[in-house]
Design a protein around this motif. Structure first.
Motif, PDB file in Angstrom:
ATOM      1  N   SER A 165       0.831  -1.204   0.000  1.00  0.00           N
ATOM      2  CA  SER A 165       0.000   0.000   0.000  1.00  0.00           C
ATOM      3  C   SER A 165       0.868   1.256   0.000  1.00  0.00           C
ATOM      4  O   SER A 165       0.478   2.288  -0.542  1.00  0.00           O
ATOM      5  CB  SER A 165      -0.982  -0.007   1.164  1.00  0.00           C
ATOM      6  OG  SER A 165      -0.318  -0.344   2.343  1.00  0.00           O
ATOM      7  N   PHE A 197       2.032   1.559  -3.562  1.00  0.00           N
ATOM      8  CA  PHE A 197       1.013   2.100  -4.459  1.00  0.00           C
ATOM      9  C   PHE A 197       1.063   3.622  -4.511  1.00  0.00           C
ATOM     10  O   PHE A 197       0.973   4.221  -5.580  1.00  0.00           O
ATOM     11  CB  PHE A 197      -0.384   1.671  -4.011  1.00  0.00           C
ATOM     12  CG  PHE A 197      -0.662   0.224  -4.290  1.00  0.00           C
ATOM     13  CD1 PHE A 197      -0.135  -0.397  -5.413  1.00  0.00           C
ATOM     14  CD2 PHE A 197      -1.455  -0.524  -3.436  1.00  0.00           C
ATOM     15  CE1 PHE A 197      -0.378  -1.731  -5.672  1.00  0.00           C
ATOM     16  CE2 PHE A 197      -1.709  -1.862  -3.684  1.00  0.00           C
ATOM     17  CZ  PHE A 197      -1.170  -2.462  -4.796  1.00  0.00           C
ATOM     18  N   ILE A 198       1.193   4.234  -3.332  1.00  0.00           N
ATOM     19  CA  ILE A 198       1.242   5.691  -3.281  1.00  0.00           C
ATOM     20  C   ILE A 198       2.405   6.194  -4.132  1.00  0.00           C
ATOM     21  O   ILE A 198       2.263   7.098  -4.956  1.00  0.00           O
ATOM     22  CB  ILE A 198       1.418   6.176  -1.827  1.00  0.00           C
ATOM     23  CG1 ILE A 198       0.246   5.727  -0.973  1.00  0.00           C
ATOM     24  CG2 ILE A 198       1.573   7.674  -1.774  1.00  0.00           C
ATOM     25  CD1 ILE A 198      -1.024   6.419  -1.280  1.00  0.00           C
ATOM     26  N   ILE A 231       1.678   5.554  -7.792  1.00  0.00           N
ATOM     27  CA  ILE A 231       0.690   6.481  -8.339  1.00  0.00           C
ATOM     28  C   ILE A 231       1.358   7.812  -8.639  1.00  0.00           C
ATOM     29  O   ILE A 231       1.239   8.352  -9.737  1.00  0.00           O
ATOM     30  CB  ILE A 231      -0.482   6.676  -7.352  1.00  0.00           C
ATOM     31  CG1 ILE A 231      -1.318   5.407  -7.282  1.00  0.00           C
ATOM     32  CG2 ILE A 231      -1.371   7.839  -7.793  1.00  0.00           C
ATOM     33  CD1 ILE A 231      -2.429   5.467  -6.261  1.00  0.00           C
ATOM     34  N   VAL A 253       1.870   9.037 -12.550  1.00  0.00           N
ATOM     35  CA  VAL A 253       1.137  10.230 -12.968  1.00  0.00           C
ATOM     36  C   VAL A 253       2.128  11.320 -13.346  1.00  0.00           C
ATOM     37  O   VAL A 253       1.995  11.993 -14.361  1.00  0.00           O
ATOM     38  CB  VAL A 253       0.177  10.704 -11.850  1.00  0.00           C
ATOM     39  CG1 VAL A 253      -0.438  12.035 -12.207  1.00  0.00           C
ATOM     40  CG2 VAL A 253      -0.907   9.673 -11.634  1.00  0.00           C
ATOM     41  N   LEU A 259      -4.439   6.875   0.231  1.00  0.00           N
ATOM     42  CA  LEU A 259      -5.170   6.235  -0.863  1.00  0.00           C
ATOM     43  C   LEU A 259      -6.651   6.615  -0.816  1.00  0.00           C
ATOM     44  O   LEU A 259      -7.299   6.795  -1.836  1.00  0.00           O
ATOM     45  CB  LEU A 259      -5.062   4.723  -0.756  1.00  0.00           C
ATOM     46  CG  LEU A 259      -3.927   4.005  -1.467  1.00  0.00           C
ATOM     47  CD1 LEU A 259      -4.089   2.511  -1.292  1.00  0.00           C
ATOM     48  CD2 LEU A 259      -3.899   4.364  -2.934  1.00  0.00           C
ATOM     49  N   PHE A 305      -6.725   8.223  -9.876  1.00  0.00           N
ATOM     50  CA  PHE A 305      -6.637   6.783 -10.101  1.00  0.00           C
ATOM     51  C   PHE A 305      -6.802   6.482 -11.588  1.00  0.00           C
ATOM     52  O   PHE A 305      -6.148   5.604 -12.122  1.00  0.00           O
ATOM     53  CB  PHE A 305      -7.695   6.047  -9.286  1.00  0.00           C
ATOM     54  CG  PHE A 305      -7.377   6.002  -7.818  1.00  0.00           C
ATOM     55  CD1 PHE A 305      -6.589   4.988  -7.304  1.00  0.00           C
ATOM     56  CD2 PHE A 305      -7.848   6.974  -6.975  1.00  0.00           C
ATOM     57  CE1 PHE A 305      -6.279   4.943  -5.953  1.00  0.00           C
ATOM     58  CE2 PHE A 305      -7.553   6.937  -5.622  1.00  0.00           C
ATOM     59  CZ  PHE A 305      -6.765   5.924  -5.112  1.00  0.00           C
ATOM     60  N   LEU A 327      -7.772  -0.514  -6.653  1.00  0.00           N
ATOM     61  CA  LEU A 327      -6.856   0.341  -5.907  1.00  0.00           C
ATOM     62  C   LEU A 327      -7.628   1.407  -5.148  1.00  0.00           C
ATOM     63  O   LEU A 327      -7.337   1.729  -4.004  1.00  0.00           O
ATOM     64  CB  LEU A 327      -5.899   0.991  -6.898  1.00  0.00           C
ATOM     65  CG  LEU A 327      -4.505   1.306  -6.410  1.00  0.00           C
ATOM     66  CD1 LEU A 327      -3.868   0.088  -5.806  1.00  0.00           C
ATOM     67  CD2 LEU A 327      -3.680   1.826  -7.572  1.00  0.00           C
ATOM     68  N   LEU A 351      -9.460  -0.202  -2.212  1.00  0.00           N
ATOM     69  CA  LEU A 351      -8.621  -0.923  -1.244  1.00  0.00           C
ATOM     70  C   LEU A 351      -8.762  -0.372   0.179  1.00  0.00           C
ATOM     71  O   LEU A 351      -8.959  -1.144   1.127  1.00  0.00           O
ATOM     72  CB  LEU A 351      -7.167  -0.884  -1.721  1.00  0.00           C
ATOM     73  CG  LEU A 351      -6.172  -1.748  -0.966  1.00  0.00           C
ATOM     74  CD1 LEU A 351      -6.561  -3.204  -1.077  1.00  0.00           C
ATOM     75  CD2 LEU A 351      -4.775  -1.548  -1.531  1.00  0.00           C
TER      76      LEU A 351
END
Ligand SMILES: Nc1ncnc2c1ncn2[C@@H]1O[C@H](COP(=O)(O)OP(=O)(O)O)[C@@H](O)[C@H]1O
Ligand SMILES: [Mg+2]
Lengths: 411, 303, 252
Positions: free
Chosen positions: A33, A36-37, A40, A44, B113, B121, B162, B165
């Motif tokens: 997790s 993911f940040i 992302i 981007v 998130l 996203f 995502l 989540l």
């Protein structure tokens, strides 16, 4: 009995495969997790990066991009995709590409300017039959602006684009494309302020009501109801705003433009209310009971206690609530797309149409040529949104929480 | 009597009234929204509408492909998001030390998130899944032929996974926390390992929490549009998606398209209302189930 | 000669900075009942839980000194804690059956040890339930949920569950404190029988209970082991004034 049973050996650590593997997997997955940040942000930002890469000219960029396609047939990809800096002729090919999975489809299409609907030409629809979403929207451009093909080729000057970022004109599709973010920023700000002026007092007062004044039974109705409001998709709120609220408010206030930042702001306020309400309520409930009781014991009435003791004690939490509400509104896309009019204007009048940053991405990403300046600028806007909400959240998380701790424990 | 009280404590009456009115305004707007959409859409809310394809250039007919696409998308999304979310929640409640740097970082990441705008996203799905993973897969397995490097239901579902989540993580974590410490201790005292304890005692006790998380995630995923705008949703498809590399229609996107991109908005007004009603009912009923489940779990903790 | 099953040497235990056990040295003999008594908060549970390393679960706990089980230092870094807990079972104050059937509760231990043989499991379950003196009450509803049992039955089920793992030592933390007198006396009877095969360490705040069932009694006060001796001796002629005060009910 003890003599019979074989003794358990405790002196040697036994290796247990299932435990070892489970722990490994759980730890790595949990760690994802965080990954993911980072991903992302990275991806981007990566797509917006060419903007800053103005030492490279258009040709160079084309090469770069096609190499990214890993030596695949560049023509094929250009046809379907438009990743490499596109030339006008290439675009013409879009119409005839067919996808292998979809056999027959027609596309109902129209302009990309979402507020003003224009009808598409049926002939073109037939021609462009079977496309993926970005392709279809490219076609869409065709259907509406015949001149666009020639315009696109001129947009390849990143240096120029970068210079126009801080101007008042958002005209990404024109002979002289300008990517001025100021009107978008202003529009987003206007919407945010309007929605907060609407949502914050309502949500905070409602939270005060349920946590201090409300009889238990009423509380058990209001709380879940507001939780339900949180569960309403923003596209539904957008629909409600567009179809019902816009006309209602226009009749009420009599302004000229039906879709404007006022309508959009109110609608987004609806999306922000549950967030502000929930966090404020938590903050109010976290205020020690002794505060409340002590205040009453000193002879303060219930409302005085609520407004002059509870509310101030919960200020950091309420502040966090509003920050997260702002974050929600700032990045809200569907309501902005549907209810704000989507015109990039600079005025301060709340009854004018506006275009927000998020809505700009939502409306235009589907119709840009992958990899060109416009595309990069949209990702740049995305990076800005990301950074902004990240910072808001970090403030709400660390700074505010620290204050809250101090306030409740320190006194 | 009210008058008397009013005289004695006019200020109190005013301020308390102010808070009550605020709560009522919110509830009223909610109710108005529901009622308007129900009234507007109820004539369309028929079996036929739900089970037939759009016709006449989407000005007539039903919304079956959108309903189907949404369902398929949330299923794929759940398959990805639920295990991830459950495992992360297990880590946070069972393995991580409460105040360790890692646990706090993960919590912060999860909350981040949860607040990242959904459109981001979408951008990520485009930049990562489609352009990076998809294109990479194409050049690795397809010999450069375009298959995965374009929007499809898989990428849209993963993008949505995502986004949802944190919803799963938070619900499951809350449920795991309601499992009494005594049960974990009982299991460990019997010589069970940590993983055996989790698998045989902790997880079975938190099924309702996992359910809640899944339902909330599904409800959220079914309603979000921004993340799938350019990762897989299509205006119109004459066939249902048959493979992961197909695009799909979705209820939310359908509403958006019909209200803002359609040639004659007025003509399709009933369809718009009908679709909105369907989406609203879908998310609403899921939410109600989740809220009830969650209140039950909370009550168990108190008991 | 009586074997010393458990031995601690100069043991200190801290919760963070707070000392909960202060220099405890004790020897607990095999196949006897040893009672730990003392006012609430004096560290009885803490001591008991360090004998099967249950305190490992609390992050803030620090332990100094040595604890031996069968002359093995159980805080040695090579110790397999999972196996240690199979050897040193524990019954808790609040009965804590799993939300499973009676059968599954008792079969839990054997199953996690990899025993999935149905007839063997049945045998173990029956024997454990008999040993825990609850067989007659539950034999007809083995597959009902354990949550439907009364408090006393639940506690005996928990004892059966512990027996099914076939430990050598059973630690009991006020196992009867939440029960009615009849259930309590059943549990006491049970403990009396169990000591034939098991070493039992029991925490109790009920001094009569300690006097009735235990062979040895240890009196804790503010984390210190004040006095440890034969139960008879402690109750008739304690060496320390504090012990006498506590037993005669002058404090605690
Ligand atoms: N998990 C814990 N964290 C911090 N302090 C604890 C913890 N458990 C027990 N204590 C403290 O250690 C001391 C001994 O507790 P305990 O062993 O439970 O006493 P007893 O069982 O004799 O009543 C008490 O002062 C208690 O507050
Ligand atoms: Mg105790």
């Amino acid at each position: 009995m003890n003599e019979l049973k074989q003794k358990i050996d405790i002196t040697k650590k036994k290796f247990r495969w299932s435990d070892y593997i489970a722990e490994r997997i759980i730890k790595s997955v949990a760690f994802l997790s965080i990954t993911f940040i980072v991903l992302i942000f990275f991806f981007v930002f990566r797509e917006s990066f060419p903007i800053f890469n103005f030492s490279k000219d258009a040709e160079h960029k084309t090469e770069q991009d096609s190499s990214k396609q890993a030596q695949s047939n560049p023509n094929e990809i250009q046809e379907q995709y438009g990743v490499p800096a596109p030339e006008p002729e290439k675009q013409e090919q879009y119409g005839v590409v067919t996808s292998d999975t979809l056999t027959e489809a027609t596309i109902q299409t129209s302009t990309q300017e979402t507020a003003q609907q224009a009808s598409a030409q049926p002939a073109k629809q037939e021609q462009y039959g079977v496309q993926t979403a970005d392709d279809t929207s490219m076609i869409e451009n065709y259907a509406t602006s015949e001149s666009k093909a020639t315009e696109v080729s001129t947009t390849d000057n990143n240096k120029h684009a970068l210079k126009t970022l801080v101007t008042k004109d958002w005209q990404p599709v024109s002979d002289n494309p300008r990517f001025g973010l100021l009107p978008l920023l202003l529009g987003t700000l206007k919407i945010t302020i309007i929605s907060m002026l609407f949502a914050a007092p309502l949500a905070i007062l409602a939270a005060l009501y349920t946590s201090v004044f409300a009889p238990k039974r009423l509380k058990e109705i209001i709380k879940p109801a507001i939780e339900l409001l949180a569960g309403i998709p923003s596209v539904v709120i957008g629909f409600f705003a567009l179809m019902i609220m816009a006309s209602f408010l226009q009749d009420l206030f009599g302004y000229a433009t039906r879709l404007n930042s006022f309508v959009g702001g109110i609608a987004m306020g609806l999306a922000a209310i549950p967030i502000i309400y929930t966090i404020t309520e938590d903050a109010l409930n976290a205020v020690p009971k002794t505060y409340y009781e002590a205040s009453l014991a000193l002879g303060a009435s219930k409302w005085q206690t609520a407004f002059f003791v509870m509310l101030p004690a919960a200020t950091p939490g309420i502040f966090a609530a509003v920050l997260l509400g702002i974050g929600r509104v700032f990045g809200e896309t569907m309501i902005a797309l549907m209810a704000t009019g989507n015109a990039a204007m600079m005025g301060l009048n709340p009854f004018e149409s506006v275009r927000t940053l998020a809505a700009t991405i939502g409306a235009e990403m589907a119709e840009v040529v992958f990899g060109d300046t416009h595309y990069n600028v949209l990702f740049l806007i995305g990076s800005l949104l990301f950074i902004f909400t990240f910072i808001l959240n970090a403030i709400a998380e660390f700074w505010v929480k620290g204050r809250l701790m101090k306030k409740i424990q320190g006194k | 009597m009210i008058l008397k009280r009013f005289k004695r404590d006019a200020k109190g009456f005013f301020f308390e009234g102010l808070t009550l009115v605020s709560a009522l305004i919110i509830i009223t707007i909610l109710i108005v929204m529901l009622v308007v959409i129900i009234i507007g859409g109820k004539s369309m809310f028929t079996w036929e509408f739900l089970t037939s394809f759009p016709t006449e250039g989407m000005t007539q007919g039903g919304i079956f492909p959108a309903l189907f696409g949404t369902a398929l998308m949330v299923i794929i999304m759940s398959i990805a998001a639920v295990p991830f979310g459950v495992i992360t929640a297990i880590y946070l409640t069972e393995y991580a030390k409460e105040n360790s740097v890692i646990a706090r970082s993960i919590r912060f990441a999860v909350r981040t998130l949860a607040v990242i705008p959904s459109i981001i996203f979408g951008l990520f799905g485009l930049g990562f899944f489609i352009k990076f993973v998809g294109t990479g897969m194409d050049s690795a397995f397809m010999g450069g032929q375009l298959k995965w490097g374009q929007p499809n239901i898989l990428w849209a579902s993963l993008t949505m996974a995502l986004l949802t989540l944190p919803v799963v993580i938070v619900s499951v974590e809350e449920a795991l926390k309601t499992i009494p410490r005594e049960l974990r201790e009982a299991s460990l005292a019997l010589g069970a390992t940590k993983w055996q304890t989790i698998r045989r005692v902790v997880l079975p006790g938190s099924y309702s929490g996992i359910m809640t998380g899944t339902i909330l995630a599904v409800s959220r995923g079914a309603g979000e549009v921004a993340p799938i705008l350019f990762t897989g949703a299509a205006y119109y498809l004459a066939t249902l998606p048959g493979s992961l590399s197909d695009q799909f229609m979705s209820l939310g996107y359908h509403i958006y398209i019909m209200t803002t991109q359609s040639a004659n908005v007025d003509q399709t007004l009933p369809i718009q209302f009908g679709t909105t009603l369907v989406l609203l009912l879908l998310t609403f009923s899921l939410n109600i189930v989740a809220i009830i489940l969650r209140y039950r779990i909370r009550r168990r903790r108190i008991a | 000669m009586i074997l010393q099953k458990i031995r601690t040497e100069n043991m200190y235990l801290y919760y963070g900075n707070k000392m909960a056990l202060n220099n405890v040295s004790i020897s607990i003999p095999e196949k006897q009942v040893t009672a730990l008594i003392g006012p609430s908060g004096c560290g009885k549970s803490t001591f008991l839980r360090s004998l099967n390393r249950m305190n490992d679960l609390i992050d803030s706990v620090k332990i100094e000194g040595n604890i031996f089980v069968d002359d093995i230092n159980i805080y040695d870094k090579n110790i397999d804690v999972v196996n240690l807990r199979k050897k040193v079972g524990m019954v808790f104050q609040k009965s804590n059956p799993f939300a499973k059937s009676i059968f599954d509760n008792v079969a839990y231990g054997p199953r996690i040890n990899g025993n999935n043989n149905k007839s063997e499991l049945k045998e173990i379950v029956e024997k454990s339930l008999r040993d825990a003196a609850i067989w007659d009450e539950v034999k007809d509803r083995l597959h009902d949920s354990a949550m439907g049992l009364s408090g006393g039955q639940q506690q005996r089920l928990c004892i059966a569950r512990t027996l099914a793992v076939d430990p050598e030592i059973i630690l009991m933390d006020e196992p009867a404190s939440a029960l009615d007198p009849i259930s309590t006396s059943k549990i006491e009877e049970l403990i009396f029988q169990l000591k034939e095969n098991f070493t039992i360490v029991i925490v109790t705040h009920n001094m009569q209970q300690a006097a009735r069932i235990s062979d040895n009694t240890a009196f804790f006060y503010l984390g210190e082991l004040i006095e440890y001796n034969k139960t008879k001796k402690i109750y008739t002629n304690p060496d320390k004034k504090q012990t006498e005060d506590y037993i005669s009910g002058r404090f605690g």
